[in-house]
Design a protein around this motif. Structure first.
Motif, PDB file in Angstrom:
ATOM      1  N   VAL A   1      48.013  39.960  40.167  1.00  0.00           N
ATOM      2  CA  VAL A   1      46.644  39.923  40.677  1.00  0.00           C
ATOM      3  C   VAL A   1      46.299  41.287  41.254  1.00  0.00           C
ATOM      4  N   GLY A   2      45.081  41.718  40.995  1.00  0.00           N
ATOM      5  CA  GLY A   2      44.589  42.971  41.558  1.00  0.00           C
ATOM      6  C   GLY A   2      43.534  42.702  42.607  1.00  0.00           C
ATOM      7  N   CYS A   3      43.629  43.390  43.717  1.00  0.00           N
ATOM      8  CA  CYS A   3      42.671  43.216  44.813  1.00  0.00           C
ATOM      9  C   CYS A   3      41.998  44.554  45.095  1.00  0.00           C
ATOM     10  N   VAL A   4      40.669  44.556  45.063  1.00  0.00           N
ATOM     11  CA  VAL A   4      39.901  45.733  45.487  1.00  0.00           C
ATOM     12  C   VAL A   4      39.562  45.469  46.951  1.00  0.00           C
ATOM     13  N   CYS A   5      40.295  46.113  47.824  1.00  0.00           N
ATOM     14  CA  CYS A   5      40.253  45.772  49.253  1.00  0.00           C
ATOM     15  C   CYS A   5      38.892  46.059  49.905  1.00  0.00           C
ATOM     16  N   SER A   6      38.252  47.151  49.563  1.00  0.00           N
ATOM     17  CA  SER A   6      36.914  47.424  50.101  1.00  0.00           C
ATOM     18  C   SER A   6      36.038  47.960  48.976  1.00  0.00           C
ATOM     19  N   LYS A   7      34.749  47.911  49.197  1.00  0.00           N
ATOM     20  CA  LYS A   7      33.806  48.317  48.154  1.00  0.00           C
ATOM     21  C   LYS A   7      33.910  49.802  47.816  1.00  0.00           C
ATOM     22  N   THR A   8      34.384  50.584  48.745  1.00  0.00           N
ATOM     23  CA  THR A   8      34.464  52.034  48.525  1.00  0.00           C
ATOM     24  C   THR A   8      35.791  52.465  47.913  1.00  0.00           C
ATOM     25  N   ASP A   9      36.710  51.539  47.724  1.00  0.00           N
ATOM     26  CA  ASP A   9      38.006  51.893  47.128  1.00  0.00           C
ATOM     27  C   ASP A   9      37.847  52.300  45.670  1.00  0.00           C
ATOM     28  N   THR A  10      38.632  53.263  45.266  1.00  0.00           N
ATOM     29  CA  THR A  10      38.641  53.692  43.868  1.00  0.00           C
ATOM     30  C   THR A  10      39.908  53.267  43.154  1.00  0.00           C
ATOM     31  N   ASN A  11      40.731  52.480  43.831  1.00  0.00           N
ATOM     32  CA  ASN A  11      41.950  51.989  43.199  1.00  0.00           C
ATOM     33  C   ASN A  11      42.108  50.491  43.459  1.00  0.00           C
ATOM     34  N   ILE A  12      43.020  49.887  42.738  1.00  0.00           N
ATOM     35  CA  ILE A  12      43.270  48.450  42.836  1.00  0.00           C
ATOM     36  C   ILE A  12      44.683  48.244  43.359  1.00  0.00           C
ATOM     37  N   LYS A  13      44.836  47.349  44.319  1.00  0.00           N
ATOM     38  CA  LYS A  13      46.164  46.993  44.827  1.00  0.00           C
ATOM     39  C   LYS A  13      46.682  45.814  44.005  1.00  0.00           C
ATOM     40  N   TRP A  14      47.785  46.009  43.311  1.00  0.00           N
ATOM     41  CA  TRP A  14      48.354  44.976  42.443  1.00  0.00           C
ATOM     42  C   TRP A  14      49.510  44.282  43.147  1.00  0.00           C
ATOM     43  N   MET A  15      49.641  42.973  42.898  1.00  0.00           N
ATOM     44  CA  MET A  15      50.741  42.197  43.470  1.00  0.00           C
ATOM     45  C   MET A  15      51.030  40.998  42.576  1.00  0.00           C
ATOM     46  N   TRP A  16      52.247  40.496  42.666  1.00  0.00           N
ATOM     47  CA  TRP A  16      52.649  39.319  41.912  1.00  0.00           C
ATOM     48  C   TRP A  16      52.462  38.086  42.789  1.00  0.00           C
ATOM     49  N   LEU A  17      51.867  37.043  42.200  1.00  0.00           N
ATOM     50  CA  LEU A  17      51.744  35.751  42.883  1.00  0.00           C
ATOM     51  C   LEU A  17      52.647  34.760  42.185  1.00  0.00           C
ATOM     52  N   TYR A  18      53.273  33.889  42.980  1.00  0.00           N
ATOM     53  CA  TYR A  18      54.121  32.826  42.454  1.00  0.00           C
ATOM     54  C   TYR A  18      53.612  31.499  42.982  1.00  0.00           C
ATOM     55  N   GLU A  19      53.844  30.457  42.222  1.00  0.00           N
ATOM     56  CA  GLU A  19      53.353  29.130  42.588  1.00  0.00           C
ATOM     57  C   GLU A  19      53.970  28.686  43.916  1.00  0.00           C
ATOM     58  N   ASN A  20      53.145  28.067  44.758  1.00  0.00           N
ATOM     59  CA  ASN A  20      53.526  27.528  46.072  1.00  0.00           C
ATOM     60  C   ASN A  20      54.010  28.592  47.056  1.00  0.00           C
ATOM     61  N   LYS A  21      53.655  29.866  46.822  1.00  0.00           N
ATOM     62  CA  LYS A  21      54.013  30.940  47.754  1.00  0.00           C
ATOM     63  C   LYS A  21      52.772  31.796  48.007  1.00  0.00           C
ATOM     64  N   PRO A  22      51.968  31.450  49.023  1.00  0.00           N
ATOM     65  CA  PRO A  22      50.804  32.286  49.331  1.00  0.00           C
ATOM     66  C   PRO A  22      51.244  33.703  49.694  1.00  0.00           C
ATOM     67  N   LYS A  23      50.421  34.669  49.332  1.00  0.00           N
ATOM     68  CA  LYS A  23      50.778  36.063  49.586  1.00  0.00           C
ATOM     69  C   LYS A  23      49.594  36.790  50.203  1.00  0.00           C
ATOM     70  N   ARG A  24      49.901  37.698  51.117  1.00  0.00           N
ATOM     71  CA  ARG A  24      48.891  38.480  51.811  1.00  0.00           C
ATOM     72  C   ARG A  24      48.793  39.865  51.185  1.00  0.00           C
ATOM     73  N   CYS A  25      47.574  40.307  50.943  1.00  0.00           N
ATOM     74  CA  CYS A  25      47.332  41.649  50.423  1.00  0.00           C
ATOM     75  C   CYS A  25      47.421  42.646  51.580  1.00  0.00           C
ATOM     76  N   GLU A  26      47.456  43.927  51.238  1.00  0.00           N
ATOM     77  CA  GLU A  26      47.505  44.980  52.258  1.00  0.00           C
ATOM     78  C   GLU A  26      46.264  44.965  53.155  1.00  0.00           C
ATOM     79  N   CYS A  27      45.150  44.479  52.606  1.00  0.00           N
ATOM     80  CA  CYS A  27      43.901  44.462  53.375  1.00  0.00           C
ATOM     81  C   CYS A  27      43.794  43.245  54.297  1.00  0.00           C
ATOM     82  N   GLY A  28      44.687  42.263  54.137  1.00  0.00           N
ATOM     83  CA  GLY A  28      44.672  41.108  55.023  1.00  0.00           C
ATOM     84  C   GLY A  28      44.222  39.814  54.363  1.00  0.00           C
ATOM     85  N   TYR A  29      43.716  39.861  53.151  1.00  0.00           N
ATOM     86  CA  TYR A  29      43.293  38.646  52.451  1.00  0.00           C
ATOM     87  C   TYR A  29      44.509  37.920  51.890  1.00  0.00           C
ATOM     88  N   TRP A  30      44.434  36.598  51.904  1.00  0.00           N
ATOM     89  CA  TRP A  30      45.518  35.761  51.389  1.00  0.00           C
ATOM     90  C   TRP A  30      45.136  35.197  50.026  1.00  0.00           C
TER      91      TRP A  30
END
Length: 137
Positions: A92-121
Motif C-alpha cells: 500500500v502506498g500512502c501520500v501523507c500530505s498534499k504537498t508530498d512529492t513521494n509515496i510511502k510504501w508499506m506491506w499490509l497483512y491480514e489481521n495486522k493493522p499497520k501505522r504509516c509514518e504520518c500516523g494513519y492506520w
C-alpha cells in the motif's frame, strides 16, 4: 509559369505509363454505405479474466480486482482505513500530505493493522480470489 509547365509535363508522363492508369481507378463505396454493419458485443468474444471483468462491470462492480486508489478514511487505531485485497497481503502506498512529492510504501497483512509514518492506520480485508480454472468461457 514554370510550375504550370512542370505540372503539365508530369501529368502527361503519368498518363502515358501503363502502371499509372491502374492506380487512377475510382473506388465505389455505395454498397458499404447501404449495408448496416453492427459491431459484435465484446462480451461474446471475451473469455477468462477479461470476461470475468466485463461481467462484474455489467453487474455494477467497476473495480472487481481492487486496483483503483481510494481516499484515506479516519485512520485511527480503533477505526483504520480498510484496504481490500485478493490475497492475505498487499503493498500500500500512502501520500501523507498534499504537498508530498513521494509515496510511502508499506506491506499490509491480514489481521495486522499497520501505522504509516504520518500516523494513519490501515488494515487489510482479504476477499476470495476468483478461481482461474472456473473462469467464464
Amino acid at each position: 509559369m514554370a510550375s504550370n509547365l512542370l505540372l503539365r509535363s508530369s501529368s502527361r508522363l503519368v498518363g502515358s505509363c501503363p502502371w499509372a492508369q491502374a492506380t487512377q481507378k475510382s473506388l465505389t463505396t455505395s454498397a458499404v454505405i447501404k449495408k448496416d454493419y453492427v459491431m459484435a458485443d465484446p462480451l461474446d468474444h471475451a473469455t477468462g479474466v477479461e470476461k470475468f471483468e466485463l461481467l462484474a462491470k455489467k453487474e455494477g462492480n467497476d473495480d472487481p480486482f481492487f486496483l483503483r486508489s481510494k481516499p484515506r478514511g479516519k485512520g485511527t487505531k480503533d477505526d483504520p482505513t480498510i484496504v481490500n485485497a485478493l490475497d492475505t497481503y498487499r503493498m500500500v502506498g500512502c501520500v501523507c500530505s498534499k504537498t508530498d512529492t513521494n509515496i510511502k510504501w508499506m506491506w499490509l497483512y491480514e489481521n495486522k493493522p499497520k501505522r504509516c509514518e504520518c500516523g494513519y492506520w490501515f488494515q487489510l480485508k482479504a476477499h476470495p480470489a476468483p478461481d482461474r480454472y472456473k473462469m467464464p468461457l
